[in-house]
Write an enzyme that holds these catalytic residues in place. Structure first.
Site, PDB file in Angstrom:
ATOM      1  N   CYS A  16       0.819  -1.212   0.000  1.00 46.88           N
ATOM      2  CA  CYS A  16       0.000   0.000   0.000  1.00 46.88           C
ATOM      3  C   CYS A  16       0.852   1.261   0.000  1.00 46.88           C
ATOM      4  O   CYS A  16       0.369   2.345  -0.329  1.00 46.88           O
ATOM      5  CB  CYS A  16      -0.937  -0.005   1.210  1.00 46.88           C
ATOM      6  SG  CYS A  16      -1.820  -1.568   1.366  1.00 46.88           S
ATOM      7  N   PRO A  34     -10.162 -30.464   3.096  1.00 43.76           N
ATOM      8  CA  PRO A  34     -10.221 -30.247   4.552  1.00 43.76           C
ATOM      9  C   PRO A  34      -8.882 -29.882   5.198  1.00 43.76           C
ATOM     10  O   PRO A  34      -8.853 -29.512   6.379  1.00 43.76           O
ATOM     11  CB  PRO A  34     -10.739 -31.589   5.090  1.00 43.76           C
ATOM     12  CG  PRO A  34     -10.497 -32.577   4.009  1.00 43.76           C
ATOM     13  CD  PRO A  34     -10.502 -31.839   2.713  1.00 43.76           C
ATOM     14  N   ALA A  92      -7.481 -20.911   2.642  1.00 41.32           N
ATOM     15  CA  ALA A  92      -7.015 -19.878   1.706  1.00 41.32           C
ATOM     16  C   ALA A  92      -7.499 -18.520   2.195  1.00 41.32           C
ATOM     17  O   ALA A  92      -8.590 -18.407   2.785  1.00 41.32           O
ATOM     18  CB  ALA A  92      -7.519 -20.158   0.297  1.00 41.32           C
TER      19      ALA A  92
END
Ligand code: FAD
Length: 545
Positions: A42, A275, A279
């Site tokens: 950023c 399982p 993410a």
């Protein structure tokens, strides 16, 4: 427990640090393709412009420090090439040596982010055309500017595009902004972006809306950018900021479910369709907090929080992600633009019923020196008053109001709650009736029927035979400086004595500068038996169109 994390910046580094705080015993291996972990994406535009002068300030931490403090096995310049879900292994390429090897995992967290979209435009690979994602990109862009760039073209007027425009101008580079849509900052509603376009023009930026780049050519003098309109623009630097796409290659190739726009599909625990694989970040599909539908929102705050949540779940703590509101803020020279929740156009697309108000408050008490104005738009349910979204554009204090409204949305609050909000006040910080309270008063007044309002679009779109009498209740001086065509001027202070000039049949529409005197006028006229509505936000809102 052996945890492997792919991607070492916002989501991945957060997950790794949280994982270590939860387990001293776990083996935690973090793979990052680039040379740096945990850098400040950023901050990159501000390094281009020189506000952030030292490159090392962009390195929030290093692989060495992560190892020393968190005992993480951080492997930079290491690209994960494949996931073998059956064997629970990843294949890794050490980019320095070219060596490939396998690493096993018990649990895997994917945090690969999103890559800049590179449209298939002829000439897109020419030298001098860049996108901005990491420190390597920013090094190249800076080096190009240092060689002497007179003209730059930024394609795409989203958050990153606008930040780059500002920083190129700071470097003395003549800058043209090209945007496909008919507005800058497409997540906002178009009228809210008018102050930004005016500011860009005042800073000498050429803004070409409804335009797209269709070709790039190299000439002796630099690049030529061909636009769809046929216009040809010379430049020595082009930066593409046309959006990002999830880095989903590993997920797709290993058979994990992805959504229609490519985001890796996860449940509210951020677990994928496997399982043992979680993410997070720009790579995933999230649930839109207002609409409850899948979407993709590439922002740093969600990525960081998701990293923590995924790590919690890996170590047996049941943490859930609530969805993404798209709370975002951007600075464009002296203007701040921020939004949270649904925009009006998103509500229209979703065919949701809504009402809206505009107010034009100052950030703090007007009598205290230095007050700065803003326009604040609030969208809410037409009956319950539940807040759907808000946008604000202006000077100081925009970020604070949008943050308060972001919390209000997450708490499921209504416009009636905004009337009651108790916010910090002293004259240099706010007003005894804060803009948040004001927005609540106006919106709640509308829903209670105390303050009948009409949207400006309805007034402007009315066919000639259905037009209401338009009364401008500002002073004659204000009226002379500009008014809505066809309006009659009766200042609010004279209204009670001039009621005889107004027709008893049909509807009257009043307006003032920001809506407040118009509200008083509606109260006077309503109680005298007239049918009347006020244009919310008044003449200042009209000027945004
Ligand atoms: P990233 O931070 O992009 O990290 C993903 C990492 O994974 C990358 O370093 C990549 O090299 C690595 N990787 C990918 N695939 C592999 C692989 N196979 N093997 C190994 N490593 C891999 N957001 C805001 O909220 N506010 C802002 O002001 C803001 N400004 C921004 C300015 C710029 C210039 C940019 C580029 C982004 C900005 N963002 C901003 C967006 C924000 O940076 C992202 O939303 C956030 O970084 C996403 O985090 P992430 O962990 O999902 O992905």
């Amino acid at each position: 427990m052996k945890l492997v994390i792919i991607g070492g910046v916002a989501g991945g580094a957060s997950a790794a640090a949280r994982a270590r705080r939860l387990s001293e015993d776990a083996e935690i291996v973090l793979f990052e393709r680039g040379p740096d972990v945990s850098f400040a994406n950023c901050g990159l535009p501000y390094y281009v412009g020189g506000t952030i002068a030292q490159r090392e300030k962009l390195l929030v931490t290093t692989a060495e420090r992560l190892h020393a403090r968190f005992n993480l096995d951080v492997r930079t310049r290491s690209s994960v090439e494949a996931i073998d879900r059956a064997a629970k292994k990843v294949r890794v390429r050490d980019l320095a040596s070219g060596r490939e090897y396998e690493e096993s995992y018990d649990k895997l967290i994917l945090a690969p982010g999103a890559m800049p979209i590179k449209p298939p435009i002829p000439g897109i690979d020419l030298p001098g055309i860049f996108a901005l994602r990491n420190l390597q990109d920013v090094d190249q862009i800076k080096a190009r500017i240092d060689q002497g760039v007179k003209q730059a073209i930024v394609v795409g007027a989203g958050f990153i595009g606008l930040e780059l425009v500002e920083n190129l101008v700071r470097r003395g580079v003549g800058t043209t902004l090209v945007e496909l849509q008919d507005q800058v900052l497409p997540p906002l509603d178009k009228e809210m972006t008018t102050p930004i376009v005016e500011k860009l023009a005042a800073k000498g930026v050429t803004v070409l809306l409804g335009q797209s780049a269709v070709g790039f050519e190299q000439t002796a003098g630099g690049l030529i950018v061909r636009l769809k309109s046929g216009q040809q623009l010379p430049a020595q630097l082009v930066i593409m900021g046309v959006g990002v796409r999830p880095e989903n290659k590993l997920a797709v190739e290993s058979g994990l479910e992805v959504g229609p726009r490519g985001g890796i599909r996860v449940n509210d625990h951020l677990l994928t369709s496997d399982p043992d694989i979680y993410a997070v970040g720009d790579a995933i599909e999230v649930v839109d907090y207002v609409f409850g539908e899948p979407t993709q929102v590439p922002l740093a705050g969600p990525a960081n929080r998701q990293g923590r949540i995924a790590a919690d779940n890996v170590f047996g703590r049941s943490s859930s992600y609530r969805g993404t509101q798209g709370t975002a803020v951007v600075g464009v020279f002296e203007i701040t633009a921020a939004m949270t929740g649904a925009s009006e156009k998103a509500l229209q697309r979703a065919k949701r019923p809504y009402r809206k108000i505009y107010i034009h408050p100052a950030n703090h008490a007007g009598y205290y020196p230095g007050a700065e104005g803003m326009v604040l738009k609030l969208l809410f349910h037409p009956e319950t008053g539940r807040i759907f979204g808000a946008q604000a554009v202006g000077g100081a204090g925009v970020d604070k109001r949008i943050d308060v409204l972001a919390v209000a949305i997450q708490a499921g609050m209504t416009v009636f709650d905004l009337e009651e909000m108790e916010l910090a006040y002293a004259p240099q910080y706010g007003s005894a009736k804060d803009p948040i309270n004001m927005a609540g008063f106006v919106a709640a007044g509308m829903l209670r029927g105390d303050h009948p309002q009409i949207d400006l679009e309805a007034v402007l779109a009315a066919p000639p035979d259905e037009q209401s009498l338009l009364v401008d209740v500002r002073t004659p001086q204000e009226f002379c400086q500009g008014h809505i065509p066809g309006a009659l001027n009766i200042p609010v202070d004279e209204l009670r004595s001039r009621l005889g000039e107004l027709p008893r049949q049909g509807q009257i529409v009043v307006y003032c500068q920001v809506g407040q005197r118009g509200y008083l006028a509606t109260r006077i006229l309503q109680q005298s038996g007239f049918s009347v509505k006020n244009i919310g936000g008044g003449y200042k809102t009209y000027r945004l169109w």
